[in-house]
Design a protein around this motif. Structure first.
Motif, PDB file in Angstrom:
ATOM      1  N   LYS A  55      -7.229  -6.587   3.767  1.00  0.00           N
ATOM      2  CA  LYS A  55      -6.641  -7.827   3.273  1.00  0.00           C
ATOM      3  C   LYS A  55      -6.793  -7.800   1.764  1.00  0.00           C
ATOM      4  O   LYS A  55      -7.880  -7.631   1.257  1.00  0.00           O
ATOM      5  N   ILE A  56      -5.693  -7.888   1.046  1.00  0.00           N
ATOM      6  CA  ILE A  56      -5.819  -7.916  -0.410  1.00  0.00           C
ATOM      7  C   ILE A  56      -6.336  -9.289  -0.768  1.00  0.00           C
ATOM      8  O   ILE A  56      -5.734 -10.295  -0.453  1.00  0.00           O
ATOM      9  N   LEU A  57      -7.468  -9.303  -1.416  1.00  0.00           N
ATOM     10  CA  LEU A  57      -8.186 -10.555  -1.535  1.00  0.00           C
ATOM     11  C   LEU A  57      -7.864 -11.338  -2.775  1.00  0.00           C
ATOM     12  O   LEU A  57      -7.938 -12.540  -2.782  1.00  0.00           O
TER      13      LEU A  57
ATOM     14  N   ALA B  69     -16.346  -5.086  -4.691  1.00  0.00           N
ATOM     15  CA  ALA B  69     -15.409  -5.581  -3.685  1.00  0.00           C
ATOM     16  C   ALA B  69     -14.078  -4.858  -3.804  1.00  0.00           C
ATOM     17  O   ALA B  69     -13.204  -5.002  -2.954  1.00  0.00           O
ATOM     18  N   HIS B  70     -13.909  -4.099  -4.871  1.00  0.00           N
ATOM     19  CA  HIS B  70     -12.704  -3.270  -5.039  1.00  0.00           C
ATOM     20  C   HIS B  70     -13.002  -2.175  -6.061  1.00  0.00           C
ATOM     21  O   HIS B  70     -13.895  -2.324  -6.895  1.00  0.00           O
ATOM     22  N   MET B  71     -12.256  -1.070  -5.977  1.00  0.00           N
ATOM     23  CA  MET B  71     -12.512   0.030  -6.907  1.00  0.00           C
ATOM     24  C   MET B  71     -12.049  -0.308  -8.319  1.00  0.00           C
ATOM     25  O   MET B  71     -12.458   0.347  -9.281  1.00  0.00           O
ATOM     26  N   THR B  72     -11.218  -1.339  -8.456  1.00  0.00           N
ATOM     27  CA  THR B  72     -10.768  -1.768  -9.786  1.00  0.00           C
ATOM     28  C   THR B  72     -11.974  -2.131 -10.671  1.00  0.00           C
ATOM     29  O   THR B  72     -11.858  -2.159 -11.895  1.00  0.00           O
ATOM     30  N   ALA B  73     -13.126  -2.380 -10.043  1.00  0.00           N
ATOM     31  CA  ALA B  73     -14.346  -2.722 -10.792  1.00  0.00           C
ATOM     32  C   ALA B  73     -14.707  -1.667 -11.845  1.00  0.00           C
ATOM     33  O   ALA B  73     -15.426  -1.962 -12.788  1.00  0.00           O
TER      34      ALA B  73
ATOM     35  N   TYR C 143     -16.921  -3.246  -0.414  1.00  0.00           N
ATOM     36  CA  TYR C 143     -17.635  -4.105   0.540  1.00  0.00           C
ATOM     37  C   TYR C 143     -17.116  -5.529   0.473  1.00  0.00           C
ATOM     38  O   TYR C 143     -17.093  -6.120  -0.605  1.00  0.00           O
ATOM     39  N   ARG C 144     -16.692  -6.081   1.605  1.00  0.00           N
ATOM     40  CA  ARG C 144     -16.249  -7.469   1.624  1.00  0.00           C
ATOM     41  C   ARG C 144     -16.676  -8.146   2.904  1.00  0.00           C
ATOM     42  O   ARG C 144     -16.595  -7.546   3.981  1.00  0.00           O
ATOM     43  N   ARG C 145     -17.093  -9.394   2.779  1.00  0.00           N
ATOM     44  CA  ARG C 145     -17.438 -10.166   3.967  1.00  0.00           C
ATOM     45  C   ARG C 145     -16.128 -10.672   4.559  1.00  0.00           C
ATOM     46  O   ARG C 145     -15.312 -11.259   3.853  1.00  0.00           O
TER      47      ARG C 145
ATOM     48  N   HIS D  32     -12.605   1.872   2.288  1.00  0.00           N
ATOM     49  CA  HIS D  32     -12.491   2.792   1.155  1.00  0.00           C
ATOM     50  C   HIS D  32     -11.176   2.584   0.425  1.00  0.00           C
ATOM     51  O   HIS D  32     -10.149   2.325   1.063  1.00  0.00           O
ATOM     52  N   GLN D  33     -11.226   2.680  -0.880  1.00  0.00           N
ATOM     53  CA  GLN D  33     -10.014   2.465  -1.680  1.00  0.00           C
ATOM     54  C   GLN D  33      -9.808   3.590  -2.688  1.00  0.00           C
ATOM     55  O   GLN D  33     -10.774   4.196  -3.146  1.00  0.00           O
ATOM     56  N   ILE D  34      -8.531   3.801  -3.021  1.00  0.00           N
ATOM     57  CA  ILE D  34      -8.185   4.611  -4.197  1.00  0.00           C
ATOM     58  C   ILE D  34      -7.529   3.657  -5.191  1.00  0.00           C
ATOM     59  O   ILE D  34      -6.599   2.930  -4.830  1.00  0.00           O
ATOM     60  N   ASP D  35      -8.030   3.641  -6.394  1.00  0.00           N
ATOM     61  CA  ASP D  35      -7.454   2.826  -7.455  1.00  0.00           C
ATOM     62  C   ASP D  35      -7.052   3.786  -8.567  1.00  0.00           C
ATOM     63  O   ASP D  35      -7.690   4.824  -8.745  1.00  0.00           O
ATOM     64  N   ALA D  36      -5.994   3.459  -9.283  1.00  0.00           N
ATOM     65  CA  ALA D  36      -5.532   4.405 -10.310  1.00  0.00           C
ATOM     66  C   ALA D  36      -5.076   3.675 -11.556  1.00  0.00           C
ATOM     67  O   ALA D  36      -4.656   2.519 -11.489  1.00  0.00           O
TER      68      ALA D  36
ATOM     69  N   PHE E 125      -5.445  -9.195 -12.933  1.00  0.00           N
ATOM     70  CA  PHE E 125      -5.575  -8.090 -13.887  1.00  0.00           C
ATOM     71  C   PHE E 125      -4.272  -7.354 -14.175  1.00  0.00           C
ATOM     72  O   PHE E 125      -4.252  -6.396 -14.956  1.00  0.00           O
ATOM     73  N   THR E 126      -3.180  -7.747 -13.527  1.00  0.00           N
ATOM     74  CA  THR E 126      -1.887  -7.113 -13.830  1.00  0.00           C
ATOM     75  C   THR E 126      -0.807  -8.180 -13.961  1.00  0.00           C
ATOM     76  O   THR E 126      -0.907  -9.265 -13.399  1.00  0.00           O
ATOM     77  N   HIS E 127       0.254  -7.846 -14.726  1.00  0.00           N
ATOM     78  CA  HIS E 127       1.426  -8.716 -14.807  1.00  0.00           C
ATOM     79  C   HIS E 127       2.583  -7.929 -15.393  1.00  0.00           C
ATOM     80  O   HIS E 127       2.407  -7.341 -16.449  1.00  0.00           O
TER      81      HIS E 127
ATOM     82  N   LEU F 159      -0.570  -1.474  -0.418  1.00  0.00           N
ATOM     83  CA  LEU F 159      -1.180  -1.383  -1.749  1.00  0.00           C
ATOM     84  C   LEU F 159      -0.750  -2.533  -2.642  1.00  0.00           C
ATOM     85  O   LEU F 159       0.256  -3.197  -2.400  1.00  0.00           O
ATOM     86  N   GLY F 160      -1.545  -2.753  -3.706  1.00  0.00           N
ATOM     87  CA  GLY F 160      -1.209  -3.703  -4.761  1.00  0.00           C
ATOM     88  C   GLY F 160      -1.104  -2.930  -6.063  1.00  0.00           C
ATOM     89  O   GLY F 160      -1.779  -1.918  -6.248  1.00  0.00           O
ATOM     90  N   CYS F 161      -0.230  -3.393  -6.970  1.00  0.00           N
ATOM     91  CA  CYS F 161      -0.065  -2.652  -8.221  1.00  0.00           C
ATOM     92  C   CYS F 161       0.540  -3.554  -9.297  1.00  0.00           C
ATOM     93  O   CYS F 161       0.941  -4.679  -9.011  1.00  0.00           O
TER      94      CYS F 161
ATOM     95  N   TYR G  41      -0.025   1.257 -16.176  1.00  0.00           N
ATOM     96  CA  TYR G  41       0.122   0.661 -14.860  1.00  0.00           C
ATOM     97  C   TYR G  41      -1.070   1.039 -14.009  1.00  0.00           C
ATOM     98  O   TYR G  41      -1.800   1.994 -14.336  1.00  0.00           O
ATOM     99  N   ALA G  42      -1.304   0.264 -12.950  1.00  0.00           N
ATOM    100  CA  ALA G  42      -2.462   0.508 -12.088  1.00  0.00           C
ATOM    101  C   ALA G  42      -2.077   0.158 -10.664  1.00  0.00           C
ATOM    102  O   ALA G  42      -1.136  -0.603 -10.434  1.00  0.00           O
ATOM    103  N   PHE G  43      -2.785   0.756  -9.729  1.00  0.00           N
ATOM    104  CA  PHE G  43      -2.580   0.348  -8.340  1.00  0.00           C
ATOM    105  C   PHE G  43      -3.861   0.559  -7.554  1.00  0.00           C
ATOM    106  O   PHE G  43      -4.771   1.281  -7.996  1.00  0.00           O
ATOM    107  N   GLY G  44      -3.952  -0.090  -6.396  1.00  0.00           N
ATOM    108  CA  GLY G  44      -5.108   0.083  -5.524  1.00  0.00           C
ATOM    109  C   GLY G  44      -4.646   0.087  -4.075  1.00  0.00           C
ATOM    110  O   GLY G  44      -3.837  -0.755  -3.672  1.00  0.00           O
ATOM    111  N   LEU G  45      -5.125   1.070  -3.313  1.00  0.00           N
ATOM    112  CA  LEU G  45      -4.725   1.131  -1.903  1.00  0.00           C
ATOM    113  C   LEU G  45      -5.932   1.351  -1.002  1.00  0.00           C
ATOM    114  O   LEU G  45      -6.953   1.879  -1.430  1.00  0.00           O
TER     115      LEU G  45
HETATM  116  N1  DAH Z   1      -8.018  -4.546  -6.445  1.00  0.00           N
HETATM  117  C1  DAH Z   1      -6.959  -5.059  -5.596  1.00  0.00           C
HETATM  118  C2  DAH Z   1      -7.557  -5.399  -4.222  1.00  0.00           C
HETATM  119  O1  DAH Z   1      -8.498  -4.782  -3.813  1.00  0.00           O
HETATM  120  C3  DAH Z   1      -5.817  -4.081  -5.451  1.00  0.00           C
HETATM  121  C4  DAH Z   1      -5.148  -3.764  -6.757  1.00  0.00           C
HETATM  122  C5  DAH Z   1      -4.050  -4.475  -7.160  1.00  0.00           C
HETATM  123  C6  DAH Z   1      -5.644  -2.774  -7.592  1.00  0.00           C
HETATM  124  C7  DAH Z   1      -3.424  -4.221  -8.372  1.00  0.00           C
HETATM  125  C8  DAH Z   1      -5.035  -2.484  -8.817  1.00  0.00           C
HETATM  126  C9  DAH Z   1      -3.923  -3.228  -9.189  1.00  0.00           C
HETATM  127  O2  DAH Z   1      -5.478  -1.542  -9.667  1.00  0.00           O
HETATM  128  O3  DAH Z   1      -3.329  -2.932 -10.380  1.00  0.00           O
HETATM  129  O4  DAH Z   1      -7.107  -6.260  -3.577  1.00  0.00           O
END
Ligand code: DAH
Length: 442
Positions: free
Chosen positions: A2-4, A133-137, A157-159, A171-175, A258-260, A277-279, A298-302
Motif C-alpha cells: 500500500k503506498i502510504l 518505512a520506505h527506501m526513499t529515506a 517496515y510498516r504497521r 522490500h523496495q527498490i527506490d531510484a 517529495f515529488t511534483h 510503483l510511485g514516481c 526523477y525518482a521512483f519507488g517500487l
Molecule cells: N516512497 C513511496 C512509498 O513507499 C514510493 C515513492 C514514490 C518513491 C515516489 C519515490 C518517488 O522515490 O519518487 O510509498
C-alpha cells in the motif's frame, strides 16, 4: 504494497501500545539492537518479533524470489544506461534499516502532521529513530554524498493489516536519476531547466511552488515534460522486461510530498488493476538542500513482493520468508530471466478462531487502534497468523459499552496445525489483550 504517503486519512487519536506482554522492550530504558544501545521513550513501539526480521537480507539471498526480481530490475537499469561501457547507476543494497525521522520524513518535506508519521503506522525505536518505512529515506544522504544516479534496495517496515498480501516487512527498490542542462538538453542548448527568475545558486531567495499541477514553479515546462517522458519510458521498459511486451498498463496521477508532478503505474494483472510503483519529478528543495542545485531529477519507488508474487504466481507473502527447501529450490540457481511458476509445496488447512472483547470505558470503537492489536497477535502467534480481520463492531444499547470482534486465521505453511495447539495460542492472545488494552473478553 500500500503506498502510504498519499494517505489523506485524518489522524485519529493514537493510543500507545503498552508493551507489557512477553519480553517487549518498553520496560527497559535502553534497547540494544546489534552493537548499539538506543534510549526508549513513549514513542517506542517496536516489538521483539519485528526486531527478529532485521538482517535477513532476503533480497540478497540467491534462492529467494525477491532476489531474482531484484537482479532482473538491476540488470535492466545497468543495460539501459551505460556511459562508455560502464553502468551509470550505482546500487546500494546493504544500508541499515534504522534511520532518523529526519531521513525518513523531514529531508523529504513530509509535514509534521502527516499521517505517515503516526505511531500507528511506523515502528519507532524512539521519537527520533525508526525502522525505515520506505527506501526513499536514503535519497537525501546519497545526493549529499555527491551521487547522481542510484538505486536503493532493502527491507522496509510498516504497521499494517494482516492478510495474504501484507506483511510488516517488505522490500523496495527506490531510484534517483539526475540530469544537468548539458545532459538533458544535449540536442537543444537553447533550452533551460530553470525558469529565468529562479536563482539556482541561492534556493532560499526563491520560494518553489507546486500550485501548478503540471510542474514546479522553478522548472521550465520543457524540462519537466522531457523528464516525464524519459521517466515513463524507462519504467514501461522495465515492466515489459519483466512481464513481456503485451502487458497492459496505465498511469494514474498521484501525490507524494517529495515529488511534483507525481504518478503511479498500474498493471492489469488477473483481471484487476494493480498498483506497482510511485514516481515523479523530485522537489527541487530536496536537491538544493542536498547539494546539486543545477540539475533536475526523477525518482521512483517500487515494492518487490508484489512483483515477485505476480511474476511467479506466489499466493502468500509469508512464503518469501519460507525456509522450506521445497520452496527455495524452485528459485535456486535459476537464470534470472527464467519463466518460473511456483508450484505449491502442499496446502495445509486453516483454523479460524474469533476473539471478541469489551473495550474499557475510556476507549471507543472509533479510537481503538487495530494496528496495535495486530502487532500483539503477531507477537504471540508469530508467522502462523495468516490473517486478522475486524469482523464486527457493536455498542450495547443499554450499557453503551463498546465491543469489537476479530477473526484470527491460523495456518502453518509447512505442516498441519491441531485445533488444540491453535486454542492454546488463541488463549495466550486473549490474556495478552486483556492485560495490554484493559479489555474484557466476551
Ligand atoms: N516512497 C513511496 C512509498 O513507499 C514510493 C515513492 C514514490 C518513491 C515516489 C519515490 C518517488 O522515490 O519518487 O510509498
Amino acid at each position: 504494497m500500500k503506498i502510504l504517503f498519499k494517505n489523506k486519512r485524518i489522524l485519529t487519536k493514537i493510543t500507545f501500545i503498552k508493551n507489557n506482554y512477553s519480553t517487549a522492550p518498553k520496560s527497559l530504558a535502553t534497547l540494544r539492537i546489534g552493537e548499539k544501545d538506543y534510549r526508549t521513550d513513549d514513542y517506542t513501539n517496536i516489538t521483539p518479533k519485528i526486531l527478529s526480521y532485521l538482517n535477513h537480507n532476503l533480497h540478497l539471498k540467491n534462492d529467494n524470489p525477491l532476489s531474482l526480481v531484484r537482479r532482473r530490475i538491476v540488470n535492466y537499469f545497468y543495460s539501459s544506461f551505460t556511459h562508455r561501457g560502464n553502468p551509470t547507476f550505482s546500487v546500494y543494497d546493504n544500508m541499515s534499516p534504522i534511520v532518523s525521522t529526519k531521513q525518513n520524513f523531514d529531508d523529504l518535506l513530509i509535514p509534521d502532521d502527516h499521517p505517515s508519521r503516526a505511531k500507528s503506522d511506523c515502528y519507532y525505536i524512539n521519537s527520533t529513530t525508526l525502522l525505515r518505512a520506505h527506501m526513499t529515506a536514503h535519497q537525501s544522504e546519497l545526493l549529499r554524498a555527491g551521487l547522481d544516479n542510484f538505486l536503493m534496495i532493502g527491507d522496509v517496515y510498516r504497521r499494517d493489516e494482516i492478510d495474504s498480501t501484507h506483511f510488516p516487512v517488505f522490500h523496495q527498490i527506490d531510484a534517483v536519476r539526475t540530469q544537468r542542462k548539458e545532459q538533458l538538453f544535449e540536442q537543444h542548448p537553447d533550452l533551460h531547466i530553470f525558469e529565468k527568475n529562479f536563482e539556482p545558486t541561492n534556493p532560499h531567495t526563491f520560494k518553489n511552488s507546486i500550485a501548478d499541477p503540471t510542474k514546479q514553479s522553478c522548472h521550465t515546462l520543457e524540462a519537466t515534460k522531457l523528464m516525464e517522458v524519459q521517466l515513463k519510458n524507462h519504467l514501461i521498459g522495465m515492466v515489459r522486461h519483466l512481464f513481456g511486451e503485451d502487458i497492459k498498463y496505465r498511469w494514474v496521477e498521484a501525490y507524494f510530498p517529495f515529488t511534483h508532478p507525481s504518478w503511479e503505474l498500474e498493471i492489469f494483472y488477473e483481471n484487476n488493476w494493480m498498483e506497482i510503483l510511485g514516481c515523479g519529478i523530485v522537489r527541487n528543495e530536496i536537491l538544493a538542500n542536498a547539494g546539486p542545485n543545477n540539475s533536475i531529477a526523477y525518482a521512483f519507488g517500487l515494492g518487490l513482493e508484489r512483483l515477485a508474487m505476480a511474476l511467479y504466481k506466489i499466493p502468500d507473502i509469508r512464503l518469501m520468508w519460507s525456509k522450506d527447501s521445497g520452496f527455495l529450490t524452485q528459485f535456486q540457481n535459476k537464470n534470472v530471466n527464467a519463466n518460473i511458476v511456483y508450484k505449491p509445496v502442499s496446502i495445509y488447512p486453516q483454523c479460524t478462531n474469533d476473539l471478541s472483547f469489551w473495550l474499557p470505558s475510556n476507549s471507543s470503537i472509533d479510537t481503538f487502534t487495530s494496528n496495535d492489536f495486530y502487532d500483539l497477535v503477531r507477537d504471540i502467534g508469530g508467522d502462523i497468523i495468516e490473517q486478522v480481520k475486524l469482523k464486527d463492531k457493536f455498542i450495547h444499547p443499554k450499557t453503551k459499552k463498546h465491543s469489537l470482534c476479530y477473526s484470527i486465521v491460523y495456518r502453518h505453511l509447512e505442516r498441519t496445525l491441531t485445533q488444540a495447539e491453535v486454542n492454546k495460542i488463541h488463549k495466550e492472545i486473549e490474556e495478552a489483550a486483556t492485560k495490554t488494552f484493559n479489555v474484557v473478553i466476551r
